[in-house]
Motif scaffolding. Structure first.
Motif, short mmCIF file in Angstrom:
data_model
loop_
_atom_site.label_atom_id
_atom_site.label_comp_id
_atom_site.label_asym_id
_atom_site.label_seq_id
_atom_site.Cartn_x
_atom_site.Cartn_y
_atom_site.Cartn_z
N SER A 1 0.83 -1.21 0.00
CA SER A 1 0.00 0.00 0.00
C SER A 1 0.86 1.26 0.00
O SER A 1 0.42 2.32 -0.45
N SER B 1 0.44 2.70 -6.20
CA SER B 1 -0.74 3.56 -6.26
C SER B 1 -2.00 2.71 -6.46
O SER B 1 -1.92 1.60 -6.99
N PRO B 2 -3.17 3.24 -6.09
CA PRO B 2 -4.42 2.50 -6.32
C PRO B 2 -4.64 2.16 -7.80
O PRO B 2 -5.27 1.16 -8.12
N TRP B 3 -4.08 2.98 -8.69
CA TRP B 3 -4.25 2.76 -10.13
C TRP B 3 -3.05 2.02 -10.74
O TRP B 3 -2.98 1.85 -11.96
N GLY B 4 -2.14 1.56 -9.87
CA GLY B 4 -0.95 0.85 -10.33
C GLY B 4 -1.08 -0.65 -10.20
O GLY B 4 -2.17 -1.20 -9.99
N THR C 1 -4.20 -1.52 -0.88
CA THR C 1 -3.68 -0.58 -1.88
C THR C 1 -4.78 0.28 -2.48
O THR C 1 -4.50 1.20 -3.24
N ALA D 1 -5.13 -1.63 -6.38
CA ALA D 1 -4.01 -1.95 -7.28
C ALA D 1 -4.14 -3.39 -7.76
O ALA D 1 -4.58 -4.28 -7.04
N GLN E 1 4.36 -0.99 -10.67
CA GLN E 1 5.16 -0.08 -9.84
C GLN E 1 6.00 -0.81 -8.80
O GLN E 1 6.87 -0.20 -8.18
#
Length: 363
Positions: free
Chosen positions: A72, A76-79, A101, A104, A139
């Protein structure tokens, strides 16, 4: 004394007596809460000395919590995070990494033995880059040491993956639930496969080695981890992983680190599996019993493929272990078995030779 017949997991073992004694000693007086106590400060100093690096320690009670919390802070939440298809974060953490996260994605790489190959990792990273906005950017790389197959990476293998990940701008998380078993098998210093090769976030597993509930999350201080370090205290609190009486996590870790108890216990667990393998190999030479090893066995997990009827017999004799379907990649190697199935046997610091002898007798 009756032999222990439980080979399900090293989690089934009791707590090391040194940990219990440390908990009792820490229970004598009042002290500051939320990790502001002297034991937590000492833990960070001890880890810095052992790993030879500047770092921050965040004591966590469970391995799933420590892994999910680490990711976390790294992703990123979008990764996305990438790991081996057998990885614990992919198969055995109930969606906690995705939850912590904020969504993610976990991407995986198929391997034969739980170990990612640099070539496969590079292919996956290049493909991900070329997808652009259509795919969440990878990421972080998450590695397990030892792996969920009981195998382990040598220093050179780990360094190649870490260097490649950093080249692509990834941070590297090491799930060290059985770190001690890998270090014992490699006969190396733990620094050599963590701080010295550029690991960014390390879950220093202690529960499987004898702690009650202590899986310290270690973040190494560098330019890559600055954002994670800035966020982690808040993330840990939001995740419900900040104990008010945090000293009871820290003293467990201190007890395990004292005189390298975590490593001695892991070394014993490895030796018990080696004893089991030696006995099974001898038995196969002198009887009709047959088995096939799908993975190299040098830590405290032994996977074998044998007849389902034999595994049924072991269970009727009250032995406990996990079963798995045989993967396609092994089927060409086991055509002589009538009805094959894979089983896993795990030893711990508490396993005795008498327990192994009882299991061997039942085979």
């Amino acid at each position: 004394m009756t032999a222990c017949k439980n080979f399900l997991s090293d989690n089934t073992a009791p707590i090391d007596k040194a940990v219990l004694e440390a908990l009792l000693q820490a229970n004598e007086n009042h002290t500051l809460p939320y990790g502001q106590d002297k034991f937590s400060a000492e833990l960070e100093t001890v880890f810095a000395q052992k790993l030879g690096a500047k770092l921050k320690v965040f004591p966590v009670a469970t391995g799933t919590g420590a892994n999910a919390l680490a990711l976390s802070a790294l992703v990123s939440p979008w990764g996305a995070v990438i790991c081996d298809k057998a990885g614990h974060i992919e198969n055995d953490e109930g969606g906690a990494p995705e939850f912590y996260t904020g969504g993610a994605k976990i991407m995986t790489i198929q391997s034969k033995d739980g170990k990612i190959l640099p070539k496969k990792l590079k292919e996956a990273l290049l493909y991900n880059q070329n997808k652009g906005v259509l795919a969440p950017p990878i990421q972080a790389l998450s590695l397990s040491q030892s792996t969920e197959c009981g195998t382990f990476y040598c220093k050179a293998e780990l360094k190649a993956l870490v260097d490649l990940a950093h080249e692509f701008g990834l941070l590297v998380h090491l799930d060290g639930a059985r770190l001690g078993n890998a270090v014992a098998a490699l006969e190396c210093d733990v620094k050599e496969i963590t701080s010295e090769i550029g690991i960014d976030a390390l879950v220093f597993g202690m529960g499987k080695a004898g702690a009650m509930a202590a899986e310290p999350l270690v973040i190494f201080e560098n330019e890559r981890t600055k954002p994670a370090l800035k966020a982690l205290s808040h993330l840990r609190k939001r995740a419900g992983q900040t104990w008010s009486k945090g000293r009871f996590l820290s003293v467990q870790a201190l007890a395990m680190l004292a005189e390298d108890r975590w490593l001695k216990n892991s070394r014993h667990a490895n030796a018990m599996i080696a004893h089991l393998l030696e006995g099974l190999t001898a038995k196969q030479k002198t009887s009709s019993f047959e088995f096939y090893l799908p993975y190299e066995t040098k830590t405290n997990e032994l996977f074998l493929i044998t007849e389902t009827a034999l595994l049924d017999h072991l269970e009727k004799e009250d032995f406990a272990f996990y079963r798995f379907p045989v993967e396609e990649i092994f089927k060409d190697e086991i055509t002589h078995f009538k009805n094959p199935q894979m089983a896993r046997f795990v030893t711990s610091f508490y396993t005795k030779k008498e327990d192994i002898e009882a299991l061997l007798k039942a085979f």
